[in-house]
Design a protein around this motif. Structure first.
Motif, short mmCIF file in Angstrom:
data_model
loop_
_atom_site.label_atom_id
_atom_site.label_comp_id
_atom_site.label_asym_id
_atom_site.label_seq_id
_atom_site.Cartn_x
_atom_site.Cartn_y
_atom_site.Cartn_z
N THR A 41 8.95 20.76 -8.36
CA THR A 41 8.52 19.60 -7.50
C THR A 41 8.09 18.53 -8.19
O THR A 41 8.27 17.31 -7.58
N ARG A 42 7.12 18.45 -9.24
CA ARG A 42 6.68 17.46 -10.08
C ARG A 42 7.98 16.65 -10.49
O ARG A 42 7.99 15.45 -10.53
N GLN A 43 8.90 17.49 -10.95
CA GLN A 43 10.06 16.72 -11.34
C GLN A 43 10.92 15.73 -10.56
O GLN A 43 11.08 14.54 -10.58
N GLN A 44 10.85 16.50 -9.41
CA GLN A 44 11.76 15.78 -8.20
C GLN A 44 10.87 14.53 -7.89
O GLN A 44 11.52 13.61 -7.37
N ALA A 45 9.38 14.67 -7.90
CA ALA A 45 8.68 13.59 -7.51
C ALA A 45 8.75 12.23 -8.18
O ALA A 45 8.16 11.40 -8.17
N GLN A 46 9.11 12.76 -9.52
CA GLN A 46 9.24 11.38 -10.58
C GLN A 46 9.90 10.23 -10.13
O GLN A 46 9.65 9.22 -10.49
N VAL A 47 11.14 10.24 -9.19
CA VAL A 47 11.58 9.35 -8.68
C VAL A 47 10.66 8.30 -7.71
O VAL A 47 10.62 7.04 -7.90
N HIS A 48 9.50 8.86 -7.31
CA HIS A 48 8.65 8.23 -6.61
C HIS A 48 7.73 7.70 -7.60
O HIS A 48 7.16 6.41 -7.40
N LEU A 49 7.40 8.10 -8.66
CA LEU A 49 6.38 7.54 -9.57
C LEU A 49 7.14 6.58 -10.03
O LEU A 49 6.53 5.14 -10.44
N ARG A 50 8.42 6.25 -10.48
CA ARG A 50 9.19 5.43 -10.93
C ARG A 50 9.22 4.23 -10.16
O ARG A 50 8.94 2.97 -10.46
N LEU A 51 9.33 4.54 -8.56
CA LEU A 51 9.24 3.50 -7.67
C LEU A 51 7.71 2.93 -7.61
O LEU A 51 7.81 1.51 -7.72
N CYS A 52 6.76 3.56 -7.51
CA CYS A 52 5.58 3.06 -7.60
C CYS A 52 5.52 2.02 -8.65
O CYS A 52 4.87 1.01 -8.49
N THR A 53 5.74 2.37 -10.05
CA THR A 53 5.62 1.56 -11.12
C THR A 53 6.36 0.37 -11.07
O THR A 53 5.86 -0.69 -11.33
N ARG A 108 3.82 -11.49 -9.11
CA ARG A 108 3.89 -12.53 -8.42
C ARG A 108 2.46 -12.89 -8.02
O ARG A 108 2.10 -13.48 -7.09
N GLY A 109 1.47 -12.05 -8.60
CA GLY A 109 0.24 -12.33 -8.13
C GLY A 109 -0.35 -11.79 -7.08
O GLY A 109 -1.11 -12.26 -6.20
N ARG A 110 0.36 -10.57 -6.47
CA ARG A 110 -0.17 -10.05 -5.45
C ARG A 110 -0.45 -8.57 -5.55
O ARG A 110 -0.38 -8.09 -6.57
N GLY A 111 -1.21 -8.09 -4.47
CA GLY A 111 -1.83 -6.74 -4.30
C GLY A 111 -0.69 -5.63 -4.43
O GLY A 111 0.13 -5.71 -3.78
N PHE A 112 -1.16 -4.44 -5.16
CA PHE A 112 -0.58 -3.09 -5.18
C PHE A 112 -1.50 -2.21 -5.09
O PHE A 112 -2.67 -2.19 -5.93
N HIS A 113 -1.76 -1.23 -4.29
CA HIS A 113 -2.75 -0.14 -3.96
C HIS A 113 -1.84 1.24 -3.93
O HIS A 113 -0.84 1.34 -3.24
N LEU A 114 -2.36 1.86 -4.74
CA LEU A 114 -1.58 3.35 -4.69
C LEU A 114 -2.85 4.37 -4.07
O LEU A 114 -4.04 4.57 -4.62
N TRP A 127 0.87 -1.06 0.00
CA TRP A 127 0.01 0.02 -0.06
C TRP A 127 0.95 1.13 0.13
O TRP A 127 1.61 1.76 1.12
N MET A 128 0.90 2.15 -1.11
CA MET A 128 1.78 3.19 -1.03
C MET A 128 0.94 4.44 -1.17
O MET A 128 0.03 4.46 -1.87
N ALA A 129 1.36 5.35 -0.36
CA ALA A 129 0.81 6.86 -0.32
C ALA A 129 1.77 7.94 -0.40
O ALA A 129 2.01 8.40 0.42
N PRO A 130 2.32 7.92 -1.66
CA PRO A 130 3.12 9.12 -1.80
C PRO A 130 2.49 10.38 -1.68
O PRO A 130 1.52 10.53 -2.04
N GLU A 131 3.38 11.38 -1.29
CA GLU A 131 2.91 12.54 -0.96
C GLU A 131 2.43 13.41 -2.42
O GLU A 131 2.78 12.95 -3.45
N CYS A 132 1.09 13.77 -2.18
CA CYS A 132 0.41 14.24 -3.46
C CYS A 132 0.60 16.01 -3.73
O CYS A 132 -0.21 16.37 -4.77
N THR A 133 1.31 16.48 -2.76
CA THR A 133 1.25 17.93 -2.88
C THR A 133 1.51 18.63 -4.27
O THR A 133 0.94 19.33 -4.75
N ALA A 134 2.40 17.95 -4.95
CA ALA A 134 2.87 18.39 -6.53
C ALA A 134 1.84 17.96 -7.41
O ALA A 134 1.71 18.59 -8.46
#
Length: 137
Positions: free
Chosen positions: A97-109, A118-124, A68-75
């Motif tokens: 700020t959005r450019q800096q947050a790209q690292v978190h988007l890539r991690l989520c992906t 692996r047939g497991r759940g992912f939640h954003l 379960w991922m909840a990255p900061e949504c400010t940007a």
């Protein structure tokens, strides 16, 4: 059992990432008898390779059924989108700020792909109008 040379731990039901130290989700899973753990900023800065390695090691050891991922949504929030039109300086700040947050988007992906393979759940967790949901990572 070893996964990539990392000793295994009991499988987690939920791994909560970008969590606050007192997040309710982890507490609720535990109250219901499940195994849950948080990965907070104290555990590692996920904008750095070192922080991402710590998270990856934790995932390899615990093989969570759900992440379960909840990255900061400010940007990405609707106010941020509205404020893009206010001034050039504000627009530049938001876009940086959005450019800096790209690292978190890539991690989520990457974690989504890992869990899916692996047939497991992912939640954003993001607000309904978050632009994050329409960004390419």
């Amino acid at each position: 059992m070893l996964a990539y040379g990392i000793p295994s731990e009991p499988q987690l039901d939920v791994l909560e990432v970008f969590a606050y130290p007192d997040s309710r989700l982890t507490n609720m899973v535990r109250e219901l008898g499940g195994r849950a753990q948080r990965f907070t900023l104290k555990d590692g800065d996920l904008s750095t390779p070192a922080g991402q390695r710590k998270l990856s090691d934790l995932i390899q050891r615990t093989q969570p059924r759900h992440i379960w991922m909840a990255p900061e949504c400010t940007a990405w929030c609707s106010w941020s989108s509205y404020n893009l039109t206010r001034s050039q300086a504000t627009q530049d700040k938001i876009l940086a700020t959005r450019q800096q947050a790209q690292v978190h988007l890539r991690l989520c992906t990457r974690l989504f792909q890992h869990q899916q393979s692996r047939g497991r759940g992912f939640h954003l967790e993001q607000p309904a109008l978050s632009r994050m949901l329409s960004e390419d990572a």
